[in-house]
Design an enzyme around this catalytic site. Structure first.
Site, PDB file in Angstrom:
ATOM      1  CG  ASP A  50      -1.985   1.000   1.267  1.00 13.47           C
ATOM      2  OD1 ASP A  50      -2.523   1.311   0.191  1.00 13.47           O
ATOM      3  OD2 ASP A  50      -2.329   1.480   2.375  1.00 13.47           O
ATOM      4  CG  ASP A  55       0.371   7.444  -3.618  1.00 15.24           C
ATOM      5  OD1 ASP A  55       0.147   8.258  -4.547  1.00 15.24           O
ATOM      6  OD2 ASP A  55       0.034   7.642  -2.441  1.00 15.24           O
ATOM      7  CG  HIS A  97      -5.083   8.475   3.594  1.00 12.75           C
ATOM      8  ND1 HIS A  97      -4.424   9.042   2.521  1.00 12.75           N
ATOM      9  CD2 HIS A  97      -5.373   7.199   3.222  1.00 12.75           C
ATOM     10  CE1 HIS A  97      -4.322   8.140   1.554  1.00 12.75           C
ATOM     11  NE2 HIS A  97      -4.882   7.020   1.944  1.00 12.75           N
ATOM     12  CG  HIS A 135      -6.657   4.811  -1.198  1.00 10.27           C
ATOM     13  ND1 HIS A 135      -5.465   4.429  -0.629  1.00 10.27           N
ATOM     14  CD2 HIS A 135      -6.736   4.168  -2.382  1.00 10.27           C
ATOM     15  CE1 HIS A 135      -4.841   3.599  -1.454  1.00 10.27           C
ATOM     16  NE2 HIS A 135      -5.589   3.426  -2.525  1.00 10.27           N
ATOM     17  N   GLY A 136      -9.056   5.846   2.193  1.00  7.57           N
ATOM     18  CA  GLY A 136      -9.539   6.739   3.254  1.00  7.57           C
ATOM     19  C   GLY A 136     -10.920   6.408   3.776  1.00  7.57           C
ATOM     20  CB  ALA A 137     -12.969   3.342   3.644  1.00  6.32           C
ATOM     21  CB  SER A 138     -11.022   5.167   8.725  1.00  2.00           C
ATOM     22  OG  SER A 138     -10.445   3.899   8.736  1.00  2.00           O
ATOM     23  CG  ASN A 179      -7.331   0.900   0.319  1.00  2.00           C
ATOM     24  OD1 ASN A 179      -7.811  -0.061  -0.275  1.00  2.00           O
ATOM     25  ND2 ASN A 179      -6.168   1.433   0.007  1.00  2.00           N
TER      26      ASN A 179
HETATM   27  P1  13P Z   1      -8.145   5.319   6.478  1.00  2.00           P
HETATM   28  O1  13P Z   1      -7.080   5.351   7.499  1.00  2.00           O
HETATM   29  O2  13P Z   1      -8.936   6.596   6.391  1.00  2.00           O
HETATM   30  O3  13P Z   1      -9.025   4.119   6.644  1.00  2.00           O
HETATM   31  O4  13P Z   1      -7.447   5.146   5.038  1.00  2.00           O
HETATM   32  C1  13P Z   1      -6.894   3.905   4.710  1.00  2.00           C
HETATM   33  C2  13P Z   1      -6.179   3.891   3.401  1.00  2.00           C
HETATM   34  O5  13P Z   1      -6.538   4.556   2.454  1.00  2.00           O
HETATM   35  C3  13P Z   1      -5.015   2.995   3.273  1.00  2.00           C
HETATM   36  O6  13P Z   1      -4.433   3.068   2.023  1.00  2.00           O
HETATM   37 ZN    ZN Z   2      -4.696   5.079   1.166  1.00  2.00          ZN
HETATM   38 NA    NA Z   3     -10.602   8.272   6.305  1.00  2.00          NA
END
Ligand code: 13P
Ligand code: ZN
Ligand code: NA
Length: 283
Positions: A81, A103, A179, A207-210, A229
């Site tokens: 990643d 990336d 992220h 990406h950045g799903a949290s 992700n």
């Molecule tokens: P988060 O930390 O927001 O879940 O992002 C995860 C991510 O995109 C890892 O590549």
């Molecule tokens: Zn990411």
């Molecule tokens: Na996020």
């Protein structure tokens, strides 16, 4: 079982779900993710950043994940990643990793294309899968920190050109996620996602799903996201469970005891996210 990420993502694309990719940090976190996926009969991607490889030692964490994948009852792949250079990717590929993200989203378009082409040339010849990003997510992912005003959303026409010129297997898109967690509820640009999907055939990655509301994840998957992700939303409950346990048992010094609630906390989130991705029962 060890499957190719490309195959996993194509299955997901055909059937309209997403494969979750969880960032792991060591044996404990990787095992918790695989156990969560097994409980849900879901395929899963274990993602490792350069920081995770250097923390554990590249050969050791690679061997652990390979063995986990081989022994697992569900499809598991090991994915690099947010790797930013071919020099960083190559040694992992040379010891067996077949799924990578290059990336170079911070570089100008032509430089991004050039760096991605170099990785594609090497990795695809070995049957591997390559993900790249166009546009730029805000937030903080390890050493990569992008201020809100530096984040840029993916332009659909450029995405089409980018995919055609690089021959990547999957495209990470910037549609309003970041992220880490969010100060205010993120607004995803679904019209942009639709426009990208209409022009780009390869599976799309979020990406950045949290911190993204459940409904928004579900909608994004409906509109063509095939890989989701998740990092921060595993790290926080893992750490909280560990902290709570040690507070309640200040004399405990056995890692085999205090890591248990932390692993369980991860497994629970993994199972919840699998339901959002719709990948349960798809193993
Ligand atoms: P988060 O930390 O927001 O879940 O992002 C995860 C991510 O995109 C890892 O590549
Ligand atoms: Zn990411
Ligand atoms: Na996020």
């Amino acid at each position: 079982m060890l499957l190719s990420t490309k195959h996993m993502l194509h299955q997901a694309q055909k059937k309209g779900y997403a494969v979750p990719a969880f960032n792991i940090h060591n044996l404990e976190t990787a095992l918790a993710v695989v156990q969560g996926a097994e409980a849900m009969q879901s395929p899963v991607i274990l993602a490792a950043t350069p920081g995770t490889l250097s923390f554990n030692g590249r050969p050791y964490i690679t061997a652990i994940i390979k063995e986990l994948a081989q022994q697992s009852k569900v499809p598991v792949t090991f994915h690099l990643d947010h790797h930013e250079s071919f020099e960083d990717i190559r040694p992992s590929v040379d010891i067996g990793c077949r799924s990578v993200m290059i990336d170079a989203s911070h570089d100008p378009f032509e430089e991004n294309v050039r760096k991605v082409q170099e990785v594609v040339h090497y990795v695809q010849a070995l049957g591997g899968t390559v993900e790249a990003e166009l546009g730029r997510l805000g937030g903080m992912e390890e050493h990569i920190s992008v201020k809100e005003n530096e984040a840029t959303l993916t332009d659909p026409l450029s995405a089409k050109e980018f995919v055609e010129r690089t021959s990547i297997d999957s495209l990470a898109v910037a549609i309003g996620t970041a992220h880490g967690l969010y100060k205010a509820e993120p607004k995803l640009d679904f019209e942009r996602l639709k426009a990208i999907r209409a022009l780009v055939e390869v599976p799309l990655v979020l990406h950045g799903a949290s911190g993204v509301p459940d409904q928004a994840i579900i909608r994004a998957v409906e509109l063509g996201i095939c890989k989701v992700n998740i990092a921060t939303e595993l790290k926080i409950p893992f750490t909280e469970a560990l902290r709570d346990y040690l507070k309640a048992h200040p004399q405990e010094s056995d890692p085999r005891k205090y890591f248990l609630p932390a692993k369980n906390a991860i497994q629970q989130v993994v199972q919840e996210k699998i339901l959002l991705c719709g990948s349960q029962g798809k193993a």
